[in-house]
Design a protein around this motif. Sequence first.
Motif, mmCIF file in Angstrom:
data_model
loop_
_atom_site.group_PDB
_atom_site.id
_atom_site.type_symbol
_atom_site.label_atom_id
_atom_site.label_comp_id
_atom_site.label_asym_id
_atom_site.label_seq_id
_atom_site.Cartn_x
_atom_site.Cartn_y
_atom_site.Cartn_z
ATOM 1 N N LEU A 30 0.577 -1.663 -0.367
ATOM 2 C CA LEU A 30 -0.208 0.316 -0.119
ATOM 3 C C LEU A 30 0.683 1.136 -0.364
ATOM 4 C CD1 LEU A 30 -3.381 -1.094 2.471
ATOM 5 C CD2 LEU A 30 -2.689 -1.566 0.273
ATOM 6 N N PRO A 31 0.506 2.280 -0.868
ATOM 7 C CA PRO A 31 0.878 3.607 -0.940
ATOM 8 C C PRO A 31 0.831 4.286 0.087
ATOM 9 C CG PRO A 31 -0.742 3.858 -2.250
ATOM 10 C CD PRO A 31 -0.824 2.367 -1.608
ATOM 11 N N ALA A 32 1.731 5.305 0.957
ATOM 12 C CA ALA A 32 1.688 5.958 2.370
ATOM 13 C C ALA A 32 0.614 6.772 2.180
ATOM 14 C CB ALA A 32 3.189 6.789 2.350
ATOM 15 N N SER A 33 0.299 7.395 1.550
ATOM 16 C CA SER A 33 -0.959 8.425 1.128
ATOM 17 C C SER A 33 -1.946 8.410 -0.211
ATOM 18 C CB SER A 33 -0.706 9.590 1.286
ATOM 19 O OG SER A 33 0.251 9.507 -0.651
ATOM 20 N N ALA A 34 -3.598 8.304 0.505
ATOM 21 C CA ALA A 34 -4.740 8.043 -0.316
ATOM 22 C C ALA A 34 -5.384 9.116 0.387
ATOM 23 C CB ALA A 34 -5.312 6.542 -0.357
ATOM 24 N N ALA A 35 -7.155 8.877 -0.685
ATOM 25 C CA ALA A 35 -7.775 9.544 0.167
ATOM 26 C C ALA A 35 -8.058 9.554 1.099
ATOM 27 C CB ALA A 35 -8.980 9.815 -1.413
ATOM 28 N N ASN A 36 -8.198 10.243 2.091
ATOM 29 C CA ASN A 36 -9.207 10.030 3.492
ATOM 30 C C ASN A 36 -10.987 10.247 3.019
ATOM 31 O OD1 ASN A 36 -6.818 9.711 4.585
ATOM 32 N ND2 ASN A 36 -6.914 11.523 5.457
ATOM 33 N N THR A 37 -11.040 10.468 3.164
ATOM 34 C CA THR A 37 -12.325 10.518 2.728
ATOM 35 C C THR A 37 -13.158 10.051 1.215
ATOM 36 O OG1 THR A 37 -13.507 12.867 2.592
ATOM 37 C CG2 THR A 37 -12.977 12.022 4.630
ATOM 38 N N PHE A 38 -14.389 9.730 0.377
ATOM 39 C CA PHE A 38 -15.116 9.790 -0.784
ATOM 40 C C PHE A 38 -16.336 9.932 -0.014
ATOM 41 C CE2 PHE A 38 -16.806 7.598 -4.184
ATOM 42 C CZ PHE A 38 -15.835 8.699 -5.371
ATOM 43 N N ASN A 39 -17.213 10.747 -0.729
ATOM 44 C CA ASN A 39 -18.594 10.840 -1.048
ATOM 45 C C ASN A 39 -19.111 11.629 0.713
ATOM 46 O OD1 ASN A 39 -19.455 10.701 -2.601
ATOM 47 N ND2 ASN A 39 -20.148 8.822 -3.234
ATOM 48 N N GLY A 40 -18.044 11.801 1.225
ATOM 49 C CA GLY A 40 -18.389 12.867 2.690
ATOM 50 C C GLY A 40 -18.022 11.284 3.651
ATOM 51 N N GLU A 41 -17.350 10.683 3.188
ATOM 52 C CA GLU A 41 -17.485 9.018 4.108
ATOM 53 C C GLU A 41 -15.883 8.223 4.405
ATOM 54 O OE1 GLU A 41 -20.012 4.988 4.379
ATOM 55 O OE2 GLU A 41 -20.987 6.586 2.691
ATOM 56 N N PRO A 42 -15.522 8.115 5.498
ATOM 57 C CA PRO A 42 -14.199 8.130 5.392
ATOM 58 C C PRO A 42 -13.996 7.289 4.735
ATOM 59 C CG PRO A 42 -15.529 8.157 7.636
ATOM 60 C CD PRO A 42 -16.543 8.160 6.549
ATOM 61 N N VAL A 43 -12.680 6.689 4.305
ATOM 62 C CA VAL A 43 -12.598 5.637 3.468
ATOM 63 C C VAL A 43 -10.792 4.647 3.796
ATOM 64 C CG1 VAL A 43 -11.366 4.815 1.528
ATOM 65 C CG2 VAL A 43 -12.814 6.530 1.763
ATOM 66 N N GLU A 44 -11.563 3.568 4.453
ATOM 67 C CA GLU A 44 -9.988 3.150 4.892
ATOM 68 C C GLU A 44 -9.067 1.816 4.551
ATOM 69 O OE1 GLU A 44 -9.671 -0.316 8.033
ATOM 70 O OE2 GLU A 44 -11.282 0.736 8.542
ATOM 71 N N GLU A 45 -8.276 2.831 3.457
ATOM 72 C CA GLU A 45 -7.115 2.048 3.256
ATOM 73 C C GLU A 45 -7.222 0.059 3.524
ATOM 74 O OE1 GLU A 45 -3.365 3.229 1.360
ATOM 75 O OE2 GLU A 45 -4.826 4.616 0.561
ATOM 76 N N LEU A 46 -6.564 -1.238 2.529
ATOM 77 C CA LEU A 46 -7.109 -1.814 2.765
ATOM 78 C C LEU A 46 -5.929 -2.816 2.191
ATOM 79 C CD1 LEU A 46 -10.571 -3.591 3.141
ATOM 80 C CD2 LEU A 46 -9.205 -2.634 4.970
ATOM 81 N N ASP A 47 -5.427 -3.900 2.827
ATOM 82 C CA ASP A 47 -4.495 -4.577 1.668
ATOM 83 C C ASP A 47 -5.148 -6.140 2.607
ATOM 84 O OD1 ASP A 47 -3.671 -6.207 4.704
ATOM 85 O OD2 ASP A 47 -2.017 -4.578 5.062
ATOM 86 N N TRP A 48 -5.057 -6.872 1.640
ATOM 87 C CA TRP A 48 -5.456 -8.384 1.361
ATOM 88 C C TRP A 48 -5.713 -8.983 2.458
ATOM 89 C CZ3 TRP A 48 -9.719 -9.281 -2.452
ATOM 90 C CH2 TRP A 48 -9.182 -8.848 -3.321
ATOM 91 N N GLU A 49 -4.611 -9.036 3.614
ATOM 92 C CA GLU A 49 -4.789 -9.670 4.714
ATOM 93 C C GLU A 49 -5.588 -9.422 5.872
ATOM 94 O OE1 GLU A 49 -0.909 -8.822 6.597
ATOM 95 O OE2 GLU A 49 0.023 -11.052 5.662
ATOM 96 N N MET A 50 -6.041 -8.239 5.748
ATOM 97 C CA MET A 50 -7.138 -7.581 6.662
ATOM 98 C C MET A 50 -9.013 -7.967 5.978
ATOM 99 S SD MET A 50 -5.804 -3.589 6.790
ATOM 100 C CE MET A 50 -7.265 -3.192 7.603
#
Length: 182
Positions: free
Chosen positions: A18-38
């Motif tokens: 996973l990269p170090a940065s990515a969008a934190n919200t989308f359409n006003g909802e918090p976005v959780e960046e996942l890896d497949w192990e999760m």
Amino acid sequence: MFKFCVSVLLSLLVLLPLPASAANTFNGEPVEELDWEMLMPADYNIEAIFAATADQYSTLDDFDPLAEIKFKALMESLASAPVVPEMDGKMIRIPGFVVPLSEEGTRVTEFFLVPFFGACIHVPPPPSNQMIHVAFEPGTNVENLYDAVWVTGKLKIATVAHDLGTAGYVMDAFQIEPYEEG
């Protein structure tokens, strides 16, 4: 065939970094960046399952009827792998590879998202908790299946069976982007 498929699956179960940065919200909802192990319960050890299966049946010949029976049992076990209940309803962003299920030319509207290239096409499918059935009505152009993508959307727990495999999760995608490491 059985020994080959088990060894290929073990060697291909790779997680994309996973990269170090990515969008934190989308359409006003918090976005959780996942890896497949999760997407796998903490006590679900896929590598141990494959290793035990490979060791247990390493003396079987590929043409032995018992090998086919055991391989079918393994595939059924993978199709019903446990999911993580806490993932239900989360807005997530996850990288992966597209396995088209519904397409017109290079435009894909329905696909499996999988953690490694070739899953379901060149090798047997990964466990169902490592497959996401994605619907994206506008469609996305997939010119090369070797190219990874980022998919952002609402994750739900549901089983979707297809000839190519069984997904333990579904996602209504809101955004699909080319994968780039951060």
